[in-house]
Structures are given as C-alpha cells and as structure tokens.
Scaffold this motif. Structure first.
Motif, PDB file in Angstrom:
ATOM      1  N   ARG B  36     124.604 -43.418  88.943  1.00  0.00           N
ATOM      2  CA  ARG B  36     125.959 -43.881  89.055  1.00  0.00           C
ATOM      3  C   ARG B  36     126.100 -44.815  87.863  1.00  0.00           C
ATOM      4  O   ARG B  36     127.054 -44.815  87.324  1.00  0.00           O
ATOM      5  CB  ARG B  36     125.948 -44.924  90.195  1.00  0.00           C
ATOM      6  CG  ARG B  36     127.343 -45.471  90.413  1.00  0.00           C
ATOM      7  CD  ARG B  36     127.326 -46.456  91.839  1.00  0.00           C
ATOM      8  NE  ARG B  36     127.429 -45.594  92.971  1.00  0.00           N
ATOM      9  CZ  ARG B  36     128.411 -45.021  93.437  1.00  0.00           C
ATOM     10  NH1 ARG B  36     129.674 -45.235  92.824  1.00  0.00           N
ATOM     11  NH2 ARG B  36     128.564 -44.474  94.605  1.00  0.00           N
ATOM     12  N   VAL B  37     125.033 -45.384  87.134  1.00  0.00           N
ATOM     13  CA  VAL B  37     124.995 -46.187  86.085  1.00  0.00           C
ATOM     14  C   VAL B  37     125.321 -45.501  84.745  1.00  0.00           C
ATOM     15  O   VAL B  37     126.218 -45.696  84.044  1.00  0.00           O
ATOM     16  CB  VAL B  37     123.700 -46.957  85.789  1.00  0.00           C
ATOM     17  CG1 VAL B  37     123.961 -48.146  84.425  1.00  0.00           C
ATOM     18  CG2 VAL B  37     123.661 -48.111  87.054  1.00  0.00           C
ATOM     19  N   TRP B  40     128.937 -44.222  85.167  1.00  0.00           N
ATOM     20  CA  TRP B  40     129.978 -45.393  84.620  1.00  0.00           C
ATOM     21  C   TRP B  40     130.037 -45.420  83.007  1.00  0.00           C
ATOM     22  O   TRP B  40     131.183 -45.577  82.763  1.00  0.00           O
ATOM     23  CB  TRP B  40     129.275 -46.641  85.214  1.00  0.00           C
ATOM     24  CG  TRP B  40     129.768 -47.719  84.771  1.00  0.00           C
ATOM     25  CD1 TRP B  40     129.966 -48.482  83.296  1.00  0.00           C
ATOM     26  CD2 TRP B  40     130.985 -48.778  85.474  1.00  0.00           C
ATOM     27  NE1 TRP B  40     130.570 -49.700  83.544  1.00  0.00           N
ATOM     28  CE2 TRP B  40     131.396 -49.883  84.705  1.00  0.00           C
ATOM     29  CE3 TRP B  40     131.422 -48.692  86.808  1.00  0.00           C
ATOM     30  CZ2 TRP B  40     132.404 -50.741  85.071  1.00  0.00           C
ATOM     31  CZ3 TRP B  40     132.367 -49.520  87.305  1.00  0.00           C
ATOM     32  CH2 TRP B  40     132.773 -50.532  86.448  1.00  0.00           C
ATOM     33  N   ASN B  41     129.111 -45.360  82.294  1.00  0.00           N
ATOM     34  CA  ASN B  41     129.273 -45.294  80.915  1.00  0.00           C
ATOM     35  C   ASN B  41     129.709 -43.858  80.612  1.00  0.00           C
ATOM     36  O   ASN B  41     130.652 -44.101  79.553  1.00  0.00           O
ATOM     37  CB  ASN B  41     127.897 -45.485  80.265  1.00  0.00           C
ATOM     38  CG  ASN B  41     127.474 -46.937  80.513  1.00  0.00           C
ATOM     39  OD1 ASN B  41     128.162 -48.030  79.999  1.00  0.00           O
ATOM     40  ND2 ASN B  41     126.339 -47.252  81.550  1.00  0.00           N
ATOM     41  N   GLY B  43     132.045 -42.230  81.983  1.00  0.00           N
ATOM     42  CA  GLY B  43     133.434 -42.380  82.268  1.00  0.00           C
ATOM     43  C   GLY B  43     134.157 -43.053  80.931  1.00  0.00           C
ATOM     44  O   GLY B  43     135.403 -42.390  80.567  1.00  0.00           O
ATOM     45  N   TYR B  44     133.657 -43.985  80.407  1.00  0.00           N
ATOM     46  CA  TYR B  44     134.336 -44.544  79.062  1.00  0.00           C
ATOM     47  C   TYR B  44     134.263 -43.396  78.026  1.00  0.00           C
ATOM     48  O   TYR B  44     135.239 -43.545  77.310  1.00  0.00           O
ATOM     49  CB  TYR B  44     133.612 -45.873  78.995  1.00  0.00           C
ATOM     50  CG  TYR B  44     134.120 -47.064  79.930  1.00  0.00           C
ATOM     51  CD1 TYR B  44     135.190 -47.961  79.516  1.00  0.00           C
ATOM     52  CD2 TYR B  44     133.203 -47.237  81.241  1.00  0.00           C
ATOM     53  CE1 TYR B  44     135.477 -48.825  80.562  1.00  0.00           C
ATOM     54  CE2 TYR B  44     133.639 -48.150  81.966  1.00  0.00           C
ATOM     55  CZ  TYR B  44     134.648 -48.999  81.690  1.00  0.00           C
ATOM     56  OH  TYR B  44     134.946 -49.992  82.568  1.00  0.00           O
ATOM     57  N   GLU B  47     136.897 -41.042  78.666  1.00  0.00           N
ATOM     58  CA  GLU B  47     138.371 -41.467  78.150  1.00  0.00           C
ATOM     59  C   GLU B  47     138.686 -41.598  76.840  1.00  0.00           C
ATOM     60  O   GLU B  47     139.603 -41.128  76.463  1.00  0.00           O
ATOM     61  CB  GLU B  47     138.305 -42.922  78.702  1.00  0.00           C
ATOM     62  CG  GLU B  47     138.430 -42.789  80.197  1.00  0.00           C
ATOM     63  CD  GLU B  47     139.683 -42.340  81.004  1.00  0.00           C
ATOM     64  OE1 GLU B  47     140.783 -42.683  80.590  1.00  0.00           O
ATOM     65  OE2 GLU B  47     139.316 -41.306  81.829  1.00  0.00           O
ATOM     66  N   MET B  48     137.598 -41.800  75.882  1.00  0.00           N
ATOM     67  CA  MET B  48     137.703 -41.851  74.616  1.00  0.00           C
ATOM     68  C   MET B  48     137.669 -40.703  73.936  1.00  0.00           C
ATOM     69  O   MET B  48     138.451 -40.353  73.125  1.00  0.00           O
ATOM     70  CB  MET B  48     136.563 -42.873  73.879  1.00  0.00           C
ATOM     71  CG  MET B  48     136.990 -44.265  74.210  1.00  0.00           C
ATOM     72  SD  MET B  48     135.701 -45.388  73.315  1.00  0.00           S
ATOM     73  CE  MET B  48     134.516 -45.517  74.413  1.00  0.00           C
ATOM     74  N   ALA B  53     141.959 -43.063  76.202  1.00  0.00           N
ATOM     75  CA  ALA B  53     141.672 -44.364  75.722  1.00  0.00           C
ATOM     76  C   ALA B  53     141.529 -44.138  74.020  1.00  0.00           C
ATOM     77  O   ALA B  53     141.097 -43.355  73.581  1.00  0.00           O
ATOM     78  CB  ALA B  53     140.619 -44.896  76.507  1.00  0.00           C
ATOM     79  N   ASP B  59     132.028 -49.336  70.939  1.00  0.00           N
ATOM     80  CA  ASP B  59     131.984 -49.168  72.264  1.00  0.00           C
ATOM     81  C   ASP B  59     131.369 -47.823  72.495  1.00  0.00           C
ATOM     82  O   ASP B  59     130.526 -47.456  73.118  1.00  0.00           O
ATOM     83  CB  ASP B  59     133.112 -49.378  73.106  1.00  0.00           C
ATOM     84  CG  ASP B  59     132.928 -49.395  74.465  1.00  0.00           C
ATOM     85  OD1 ASP B  59     132.352 -50.226  74.709  1.00  0.00           O
ATOM     86  OD2 ASP B  59     133.645 -48.760  75.252  1.00  0.00           O
ATOM     87  N   ARG B  63     127.964 -47.408  74.504  1.00  0.00           N
ATOM     88  CA  ARG B  63     127.751 -46.459  75.523  1.00  0.00           C
ATOM     89  C   ARG B  63     126.807 -44.997  75.654  1.00  0.00           C
ATOM     90  O   ARG B  63     126.193 -44.937  76.239  1.00  0.00           O
ATOM     91  CB  ARG B  63     128.929 -46.067  76.214  1.00  0.00           C
ATOM     92  CG  ARG B  63     129.705 -47.270  76.664  1.00  0.00           C
ATOM     93  CD  ARG B  63     130.965 -47.067  77.265  1.00  0.00           C
ATOM     94  NE  ARG B  63     131.877 -48.346  77.486  1.00  0.00           N
ATOM     95  CZ  ARG B  63     131.597 -49.241  78.466  1.00  0.00           C
ATOM     96  NH1 ARG B  63     130.747 -49.128  79.265  1.00  0.00           N
ATOM     97  NH2 ARG B  63     132.232 -50.360  78.615  1.00  0.00           N
ATOM     98  N   ARG B  66     123.269 -46.400  75.597  1.00  0.00           N
ATOM     99  CA  ARG B  66     123.071 -46.464  76.879  1.00  0.00           C
ATOM    100  C   ARG B  66     122.503 -45.181  77.864  1.00  0.00           C
ATOM    101  O   ARG B  66     121.634 -45.112  78.561  1.00  0.00           O
ATOM    102  CB  ARG B  66     123.962 -47.401  77.827  1.00  0.00           C
ATOM    103  CG  ARG B  66     124.199 -48.784  77.521  1.00  0.00           C
ATOM    104  CD  ARG B  66     125.458 -49.126  78.216  1.00  0.00           C
ATOM    105  NE  ARG B  66     125.621 -50.647  77.991  1.00  0.00           N
ATOM    106  CZ  ARG B  66     126.880 -51.107  78.203  1.00  0.00           C
ATOM    107  NH1 ARG B  66     127.662 -50.528  79.059  1.00  0.00           N
ATOM    108  NH2 ARG B  66     126.882 -52.441  77.879  1.00  0.00           N
TER     109      ARG B  66
END
Lengths: 148, 148
Positions: B36-37, B40-41, B43-44, B47-48, B53, B59, B63, B66
């Motif tokens: 899940r963690v 989460w990352n 996902g961003y 988007e980019m 996004a 960023d 990510r 991470r």
C-alpha cells in the motif's frame, strides 16, 4: 514562528502538485500501513537493543535508516479530513492543535534521523541511547494523539 | 535502567509483535501495508508520468527513491508459511516456485533502483521510460502471483 507556520502548512498542504486526490479512507489506510511498516522494523530494533536478539550492527543500521525514511512519509498521512472515513486511532486533537502535532512529528523525524546516523557508526551504547530517545518521541506523540 | 526503559517503550510503541518470529497473519498484514505504501507513491508517479499532473522533478525523484527503498523491504514479506492465516491475494505458486518468484522480485528491485537513479537526473523522457519499465516488472509478477 514563520518556520513553525511553514511546517504546519507543509503538513496540512501535504498533497503536492502531483496529487491524485486520495479519499479519507485511503489516507487512513495509508497512514495505518505506514505505521505498520515502521513498527515492523522498530520491532527488530527493540529486540536488538534489549538484548533479546543478538546485536547485528548492519541490520540495526539498515532498519534505523528505514525508520528515518519512513518517518518522513508521515508528512502525507494526516491530511485534514482524514480524521474519519474509516476506523482510526488518530485523535481529533491532531487537527485541532496542528502546530503542536506537527512539532511532535518533527521531533520524531529528527530523532529518527539522528538514530540512523549514529547507527552507522560502531558505538553500540550510543546507538541504544539514540534508540531510547527515538522511542520517547514515539511515546510523546502517541500519548497525546493516539486513542487506546 | 536501559532495560527498564526498553520494557516500557515496548509496551508504549506496541512494537514487539514483529520480532523475532512474526505470525503468518502479521506477515500478511506487513506485506499488504508495504504494497500500500509503495502504491501510494507509485500513484503520484503515474500522475506525473502520464501528464495528468504537472511534472515535478524533485517530487518524482523523491518518490522513485522511496519505491526503490521499499521494494527491498519486500524481501521479508513472503516468508514461507505466510500463504495463509489471513485474507491474501498472494498465490500459492509464490512458495511452490520460489526461484521464479524471487527472480521477478529481484527484477522489480533492480528496475526500481534504476528508476531512482535516472530520476535524479534531468532527462524527463528517460525517467518516464524507466518508470514504464518499472511498471512492467510489477505487472510481470502480479500477472503470475497475485490473485484477482
């Protein structure tokens, strides 16, 4: 003061420009997942620091580094609105006293970073001492902001 | 003194469950939390990379780093015996064909590391290409080892 305000804003506006806009339940699940992954690693640190498991310097350092890195991800885990939407132990005071909360979170992050740094050295007692300090920053936040 | 402190801290931070011999249900919860963690990352990043996004190089790099670090933590998430004990999408083949599974996991870890490295540079197209490759290593494992 400005620095503190900025810290609060950073916490509050944690969704950066690249945001998908997660729903409260997703944020809560993310938050709980993050804490679980932190706790997993802390569990091994506790075993080593308490002497119940053999000291393994490389493993201690690796897990301390993980905890420090993971602690930074908490910045995105307490978005306003994520006080409800799923079962959560996070108390409403997190969002009604955001400055105090942000300060305690920063204390944990700074202390976890200090732990990771000391853990890379070869002073076991120093590493244990930093670990104790780090655990106290957990407690300082949980006592006030985590429901039983 | 240190021992007493640690005893208190263990209660406070509810950490010891993970160590040294976590139960299957705990391993499964850890595994799901880790994914899940990661997600989460990711996902961003999606988007980019997709242009939905705005591109934010710092960023994206943060990510990606991470995800690379978190991918390594999956090494502890598929312990034999953690095929049951709680609801899980992990298919039994993970443990009946462990060599193939380990290879696919290593592919993801290596590719995530490559992504993190490229993301630190300033070649957006290269970063997007590495991200695509990374997502394919996710899919290569999920297609075979994750139940629908």
């Amino acid at each position: 003061m400005l620095r503190r305000l900025l810290a609060v804003l950073m916490l509050v506006c944690s969704a950066p420009s690249a945001a998908p806009t997660p729903q409260p339940a997703e944020i809560i699940a993310y938050r709980q997942s993050l804490f679980r992954v932190i706790r997993w690693n802390v569990g091994y640190l506790v075993e080593m620091a308490s002497g119940r498991a053999e000291w393994n310097a490389a493993d201690f350092a690796r897990r301390a580094a993980r905890v420090a890195a993971l602690s930074r991800q908490l910045d995105e885990a307490f978005v306003p609105g994520s006080d409800s939407g799923a079962l959560t132990d996070a108390k409403p005071e997190i969002w009604t006293d955001p400055e105090d909360f942000a300060g305690r979170l920063r204390d944990f992050q700074a202390q976890a970073r200090a732990l990771a740094r000391v853990a890379r050295g070869d002073d076991i007692d120093a590493a244990k001492a930093e670990f104790g300090k780090t655990m106290r920053t957990c407690k300082a936040c949980h006592d006030r902001y985590r429901a039983e």
